[in-house]
Design an enzyme around this catalytic site. Sequence first.
Site, PDB file in Angstrom:
ATOM      1  N   GLU A 102       0.807  -1.225   0.000  1.00 54.55           N
ATOM      2  CA  GLU A 102       0.000   0.000   0.000  1.00 54.55           C
ATOM      3  C   GLU A 102       0.839   1.272   0.000  1.00 54.55           C
ATOM      4  O   GLU A 102       0.856   2.031   0.986  1.00 54.55           O
ATOM      5  CB  GLU A 102      -0.966   0.004   1.192  1.00 54.55           C
ATOM      6  CG  GLU A 102      -2.073  -1.019   1.058  1.00 54.55           C
ATOM      7  CD  GLU A 102      -3.186  -0.851   2.088  1.00 54.55           C
ATOM      8  OE1 GLU A 102      -2.957  -0.207   3.120  1.00 54.55           O
ATOM      9  OE2 GLU A 102      -4.286  -1.353   1.845  1.00 54.55           O
ATOM     10  N   GLU A 107      -6.859  -7.568  -0.718  1.00 56.08           N
ATOM     11  CA  GLU A 107      -7.359  -7.655   0.657  1.00 56.08           C
ATOM     12  C   GLU A 107      -8.845  -7.310   0.632  1.00 56.08           C
ATOM     13  O   GLU A 107      -9.224  -6.241   0.163  1.00 56.08           O
ATOM     14  CB  GLU A 107      -6.625  -6.667   1.570  1.00 56.08           C
ATOM     15  CG  GLU A 107      -5.133  -6.921   1.673  1.00 56.08           C
ATOM     16  CD  GLU A 107      -4.411  -5.924   2.574  1.00 56.08           C
ATOM     17  OE1 GLU A 107      -5.082  -5.192   3.337  1.00 56.08           O
ATOM     18  OE2 GLU A 107      -3.173  -5.875   2.513  1.00 56.08           O
TER      19      GLU A 107
HETATM   20  C1  GAL Z   1      -4.574  -2.546   4.850  1.00 53.22           C
HETATM   21  C2  GAL Z   1      -3.163  -3.081   5.010  1.00 53.22           C
HETATM   22  C3  GAL Z   1      -3.108  -4.330   5.871  1.00 53.22           C
HETATM   23  C4  GAL Z   1      -3.933  -4.138   7.110  1.00 53.22           C
HETATM   24  C5  GAL Z   1      -5.349  -3.806   6.707  1.00 53.22           C
HETATM   25  C6  GAL Z   1      -6.292  -3.629   7.876  1.00 53.22           C
HETATM   26  O1  GAL Z   1      -4.581  -1.189   4.619  1.00 53.22           O
HETATM   27  O2  GAL Z   1      -2.581  -3.375   3.760  1.00 53.22           O
HETATM   28  O3  GAL Z   1      -1.770  -4.600   6.212  1.00 53.22           O
HETATM   29  O4  GAL Z   1      -3.386  -3.122   7.877  1.00 53.22           O
HETATM   30  O5  GAL Z   1      -5.353  -2.607   6.008  1.00 53.22           O
HETATM   31  O6  GAL Z   1      -7.586  -3.284   7.437  1.00 53.22           O
END
Ligand code: GAL
Length: 651
Positions: free
Chosen positions: A144, A331
């Site tokens: 990110e 994610e």
């Molecule tokens: C994303 C990140 C992850 C984790 C997640 C939590 O922004 O890539 O590592 O922190 O959020 O929602």
Amino acid sequence: MKRTLGTCYYPEHWPREIWADDARRMAAAGLTWVRIAEFAWSRLEPEPGRYEFGWLDEAIAVLGAAGLKVVLGTPTAAPPRWMIDRHPDMLAVDAEGRPRKFGSRRHYCFSHLGYRAECARIVTELARRYGADPHVAAWQTDNEYGCHDTTISYSDVARVAFRTWLRARYPGAGNDGDVGALNAAWGNVFWSMNYDGFEQIDLPNLTVTEPNPSHALAFRRFSSDQVVSFNRLQTDIIRAHSAAPIAHNYMGRITDFDHFAVGADLDIASWDSYPLGFLEDRVGAGEAHQLRFARQGDPDFQAFHHDLYRAVGRCAKAAQKGGLPRWWVMEQQPGPVNWAPYNPAPLPGMVRLWSWEAFAHGAEAVCYFRWRQAPMAQEQMHAGLLRPDSADAPGLDEARQVAAEIADAPDVAAAQARVALLFDYDADHAWQIQPHGDGLGYFGLVFELYRAMRSLGLSVDILPPETTDFAGYDLIAAPGMMHMPERLKRDLAASGAQVLYGPRTAARDCDMCIPVPLPPDIPGLAVTVSRVESLRPTAPVALTGGGQVVGYREFLETGADIVETTETGEPVIVLRGRQTYVGAWLDQTGWRHALRRLCETAGIPTVDLPQGVRLRDTGSERFWFNYDTAEHKVGAVTLPPVSVLREERGR
Ligand code: GAL
């Protein structure tokens, strides 16, 4: 293309004894991908130069043996504590001049050459060791870019790099650059801001009042380029040792760098989708909307990013060779998150709905973050597919259901949409620098227009500003693109599509000054913006055809046909040939009117969808999504509350 699922796993957080069972349960749930190691630098290199790869060798072998494909992350978003001792000046510096300290993640400045060398070293070690590993089926660079407001750094090393960047942008004889050209382009005669040499130019923070917008925009462009070159450093190394595709996981509503430019060095675009977190934190909708969709998320926000990142995927290396754009959700929220102002649990069915929505927009994979909820550290309030005690959490059942459904569904046939929307990161920077009124911004403008398109049942392709081939599009929108190169103006005018411009399209030259002839100066479109104003949210201006001007408005001198005016008779929307200019920020009713008329002319069918109901066409299917808690009927289609309907269509 086959649709697949995956998850994000942190073997370094759990005893080795449970890895095999975790892997078995992932495979049994129908997951294909497992992303690992993106924050594991301190476990891979506990002391400078002393590597410990044994645990990662074993983790990859265990996951691979269960039939899973590994996405291996480079760990550069989380440099270990010893790194700061080696490079005390590698920390990013905030706008107030304060270093951003160790103790969380992303504590680095993109411009630090020493840190870049350390990244090159660890990435080389990983790429050499795992580049040919049959279980490593993809890579992820860093994590990110831009998260936690980390693209921009006002550090000493950034200042040095910025001056070098400026010299190249305003070239002179030799390597010195032409500071006179810079002074002229930025209008530095104003307030006696002229420089005598590049070594005098500082970063645009801590000035008494706002810095020159030309200076600020140059710094934003420089900062974006630093992300691109930082990422390229890693992709060049990985490619030298591995044939596996390379991804990066982008974010929602993070626009601080040009994702199309980063994407050009990758094979897969991916992004991290947190619908409930975004609704509370980022969408910018009113209280009633937030309440209505609190457990479902905004019905357009994820879709917008799916379309945006499909476009970023189209810039990727593989796509340039003629393949389908490759993009993933790296994610996906599986339950409540920990980081928004409020963190409700999704309604039953939403994890499935979000997953299918990504597939409807062309995703190749959806990976849930994270496999097991962590009992320690910053994210202990963040749900996983498993609870901290390893029992199933509610999201896992929905993931299993999606896995069974995609196994049964036919391969995806992608299709070009008839409607295109240009998205320009540079314009977003320009609007942020000079919004002209509270709450005005490029992302918001484009997203409002996208929402209106979706509410009319349109499937949309987002396109980068570098697009030269508009064949197949019947309607193209380019709102708010503050600087529009002459080449693009010509290509749009010649595209044969209905083209919608404005407000603020082509309003500035490439150095952020007002051009003369006055904007938008679009060939064939007889309109001049003579002056502009911004409006309080409580002072909208009514339109004759329904709807309102909200927040921002332009005064138009025109010889074109006037298709919409304010109630007091001032032109707001004008048309000449196939080109339409909208000289205002409209509300949803206003945008829908404008779009309906354009679609009618272009022969594109529209349907008025109820709030919360959306549809999306692929080449072989029509998907319906109901984000609402009420049943809705659209024509012959009945949509139960919180539901997905997939219809197969003839190709
Ligand atoms: C994303 C990140 C992850 C984790 C997640 C939590 O922004 O890539 O590592 O922190 O959020 O929602």
